[in-house]
Every structure is written in structure tokens, then in C-alpha cells.
Design a protein around this motif. Structure first.
Motif, short mmCIF file in Angstrom:
data_model
loop_
_atom_site.label_atom_id
_atom_site.label_comp_id
_atom_site.label_asym_id
_atom_site.label_seq_id
_atom_site.Cartn_x
_atom_site.Cartn_y
_atom_site.Cartn_z
N THR A 161 -9.23 -2.36 9.13
CA THR A 161 -9.56 -2.38 7.72
C THR A 161 -11.06 -2.60 7.58
O THR A 161 -11.67 -3.40 8.30
CB THR A 161 -8.77 -3.47 6.97
OG1 THR A 161 -8.83 -4.70 7.70
CG2 THR A 161 -7.32 -3.06 6.83
N LEU A 209 -7.75 -5.63 0.57
CA LEU A 209 -7.37 -5.69 -0.84
C LEU A 209 -6.01 -5.04 -1.08
O LEU A 209 -5.69 -4.00 -0.51
CB LEU A 209 -8.42 -4.98 -1.70
CG LEU A 209 -9.81 -5.61 -1.78
CD1 LEU A 209 -10.78 -4.65 -2.45
CD2 LEU A 209 -9.75 -6.93 -2.55
N GLU A 210 -5.23 -5.66 -1.93
CA GLU A 210 -3.98 -5.03 -2.35
C GLU A 210 -4.30 -3.96 -3.41
O GLU A 210 -5.29 -4.05 -4.11
CB GLU A 210 -3.02 -6.08 -2.94
CG GLU A 210 -2.46 -7.04 -1.91
CD GLU A 210 -1.60 -6.33 -0.87
OE1 GLU A 210 -0.75 -5.50 -1.25
OE2 GLU A 210 -1.80 -6.60 0.33
N PRO A 211 -3.45 -2.94 -3.51
CA PRO A 211 -3.69 -1.88 -4.51
C PRO A 211 -3.77 -2.45 -5.91
O PRO A 211 -3.04 -3.38 -6.26
CB PRO A 211 -2.47 -0.96 -4.36
CG PRO A 211 -1.96 -1.23 -2.99
CD PRO A 211 -2.24 -2.68 -2.72
N ILE A 212 -4.66 -1.89 -6.71
CA ILE A 212 -4.78 -2.29 -8.10
C ILE A 212 -3.78 -1.47 -8.91
O ILE A 212 -3.84 -0.24 -8.92
CB ILE A 212 -6.20 -2.06 -8.63
CG1 ILE A 212 -7.20 -2.86 -7.80
CG2 ILE A 212 -6.31 -2.41 -10.10
CD1 ILE A 212 -8.65 -2.53 -8.09
N SER A 221 -12.41 -1.70 -6.26
CA SER A 221 -12.43 -2.71 -7.32
C SER A 221 -13.86 -3.22 -7.40
O SER A 221 -14.78 -2.42 -7.54
CB SER A 221 -11.43 -3.83 -7.02
OG SER A 221 -11.76 -4.50 -5.82
N HIS A 267 -12.82 7.49 -5.81
CA HIS A 267 -11.89 7.74 -4.71
C HIS A 267 -12.13 9.14 -4.15
O HIS A 267 -12.15 9.35 -2.93
CB HIS A 267 -10.46 7.61 -5.24
CG HIS A 267 -9.40 7.74 -4.19
ND1 HIS A 267 -9.00 8.96 -3.69
CD2 HIS A 267 -8.64 6.80 -3.56
CE1 HIS A 267 -8.05 8.78 -2.80
NE2 HIS A 267 -7.81 7.48 -2.69
N ASP A 276 -4.95 3.66 2.71
CA ASP A 276 -5.38 3.55 1.31
C ASP A 276 -6.88 3.31 1.21
O ASP A 276 -7.49 2.67 2.08
CB ASP A 276 -4.66 2.40 0.63
CG ASP A 276 -3.26 2.77 0.20
OD1 ASP A 276 -2.82 3.90 0.50
OD2 ASP A 276 -2.59 1.94 -0.45
N ILE A 286 -9.22 1.46 -1.50
CA ILE A 286 -9.11 0.56 -2.65
C ILE A 286 -10.50 0.35 -3.26
O ILE A 286 -11.44 -0.06 -2.57
CB ILE A 286 -8.52 -0.81 -2.25
CG1 ILE A 286 -7.22 -0.62 -1.46
CG2 ILE A 286 -8.30 -1.66 -3.49
CD1 ILE A 286 -6.10 0.01 -2.22
N HIS A 316 0.81 -1.21 0.00
CA HIS A 316 0.00 0.00 0.00
C HIS A 316 0.85 1.27 0.00
O HIS A 316 1.99 1.29 0.46
CB HIS A 316 -0.96 -0.02 1.20
CG HIS A 316 -1.96 -1.13 1.12
ND1 HIS A 316 -1.72 -2.38 1.64
CD2 HIS A 316 -3.18 -1.19 0.53
CE1 HIS A 316 -2.76 -3.16 1.39
NE2 HIS A 316 -3.66 -2.47 0.72
#
Length: 260
Positions: free
Chosen positions: A92, A167-170, A129, A106, A125, A127, A69
Motif C-alpha cells: 500500500t 484508507l478505507e473507501p469513501i 481524500s 482517479h 483500489d 483512494i 475495498h
């Protein structure tokens, strides 16, 4: 500490003093010191300070299992002490909303969060998606739960999720190589956006450009590697790497461009 100031901008002096004092506390009290969420530029300052404190280990975490992130909390840990991810005090969160009837960006989400009076440093962050998730200082979750009930007039619901499921960053960034005559903000902006210098100057003076999340109004502001530049109506980009100097004395640099 004076020699530290020489490596950073004068407007970053207060931030350097603040972070330096946190290192001093961790070293003096022999106890981990937790900092808020930081961006890459702030972590560059922290890394520079860490070289003055050989007895302090710097740990980062922004949520998730792999933790790629952009925004991460920082723990200053005296030598021989151990910490876990729980010590970062991150919650989170999944944001549920009627996606059939409204689309959230965002900017929409961050704007709603800031409107309830929470400082950006308390937020990690965001995220987006097939789901929307974000990280927050765990002490502020209940405030969000209570106050953040609608975005764009649409009802939302917040629920906690395990940190390691965040979630991991896209990776929607694209690499671009540009040639610039200087590292002035308006010069780099002009090359990235592909517009005339005068238009880029105008964007800056009209407060439409941020560097590391702070509005900059001086077109001659000097950009450094690692700076995150946000442009209203365009998105964001990171000045990531100096490649080489051209025969004509200009600089070829790499920028990572992605939508905000």
C-alpha cells in the motif's frame, strides 16, 4: 465445467477456464495459489467455481484493516493450511504531489499507471481524500517508484505505508431505484443517466461505456447483478439488486451510483 458456462456470459469462458485451472493447481499441489486483484464480477465467478472444490478455501484481501475495498486479491487455500495477510503480497502506497498547484482525479492517476505498461489486474483500489493512496502487487512497487514520477506534468513521490493504515473507501455512492423494461445495457443506461434511449445507444456504440472494466459496443448487451458500468463523462454505477417485478411485467432494480 460445461454447466458453469451456462451461468455466465460466453465472453467470460476464458476467464472461467483460467480460474478453474488455478483451483485445480491448489487442490493437486496442496499449496496456496495467489491470484491478482479482482473486481466483484470476477469474484462472483470464483465463488461459483469454489463450490466444485470443497477442499479449497477462498480468502480475499485488498489492503487496510477492515478491508471494504472493491478490488481484492484472492488466495486459494487448501484445507488445513493457514495464511496471513502478508501472503497476499500487497503493497500500500501514499502518493504525494503539489496539491496547491494541481488537482488529480482517479482517472488521471489510473491513466498514468496504465501508461507505464502495468496491467489493471496488478492494481487495487485508488483512494482519494485528503491524501491519495493505492494498493499494488508488491512486485511492481519498484517499477512504479522508478517510472511514475509525474502526473499531469506535476512531480509526484511514492512512499510505502503499512497495509493496515490503508484508507478505507469513501462511500460516496447513492442508491437509486429505477424501473426498466429489460436488462439491456442501453435501457438501464438511459434510466440511470436520464437521457433518451437513442443517446444511450450512441454512447455504447461509440465505445464510451465499459462493463466490468471492458468496453462494450453492443447496446443489447445483457447486464447482470453485480456488474460495474463505467460511462465516460458520467462516472460509474453498480447494478446491485433486483427488487421486484411490477404489475406490468417490468423490473424494479437498485443501482449504486458514484463518480469515477
Amino acid at each position: 465445467m460445461e454447466s458453469l458456462f451456462q451461468h455466465f456470459r460466453k465472453e467470460e469462458k476464458e476467464k472461467i477456464i483460467f480460474y478453474y485451472s488455478k483451483f485445480e493447481i491448489a487442490s493437486r499441489d496442496y499449496y496456496p495459489v495467489l491470484l491478482d486483484f479482482t473486481d466483484p464480477r470476477e469474484r462472483k465467478i470464483i465463488e461459483s467455481i469454489s463450490g466444485r472444490f470443497s477442499d479449497i478455501k477462498v480468502e480475499y484481501y485488498g489492503g487496510g484493516s477492515d478491508d471494504n475495498h472493491e478490488r481484492k486479491r484472492v488466495l486459494l487455500v487448501p484445507e488445513l493450511l493457514e495464511v496471513s495477510r502478508d501472503d497476499f503480497e500487497i503493497e500500500t502506497v501514499e502518493l504525494e504531489y503539489p496539491e496547491k498547484f494541481v488537482s488529480l482525479s482517479h482517472r488521471n492517476i489510473l491513466g498514468a499507471m496504465m501508461s507505464i505498461g502495468v496491467d489493471r489486474s496488478k492494481l487495487g483500489d485508488i483512494i482519494i481524500s485528503d491524501k491519495i493512496e493505492f494498493a499494488v502487487d508488491k512486485n511492481f512497487f519498484e517499477l512504479f517508484k522508478r517510472e511514475l514520477t509525474t502526473i499531469k506534468n506535476a512531480p509526484i513521490e511514492l512512499s510505502k505505508i503499512p497495509n493496515d493504515e490503508f484508507l478505507e473507501p469513501i462511500d460516496e455512492m447513492t442508491k437509486h431505484s429505477i424501473i426498466v423494461s429489460s436488462f439491456r445495457l442501453d435501457v438501464i443506461l438511459s434510466e440511470v443517466i436520464k437521457e433518451g434511449r437513442s443517446k444511450s445507444k450512441n454512447r455504447v456504440t461509440r465505445e464510451k461505456v465499459k462493463v466490468n472494466h471492458a468496453i462494450v459496443t453492443d447496446p443489447s448487451f445483457i447486464v447482470e447483478l453485480g456488474d460495474i458500468i463505467s460511462v465516460r463523462g458520467f462516472g460509474r454505477f453498480i447494478v446491485s439488486e433486483f427488487i421486484h417485478e411490477t404489475r406490468k411485467g417490468k423490473s424494479r432494480i437498485e443501482v449504486l451510483v458514484y463518480e469515477d
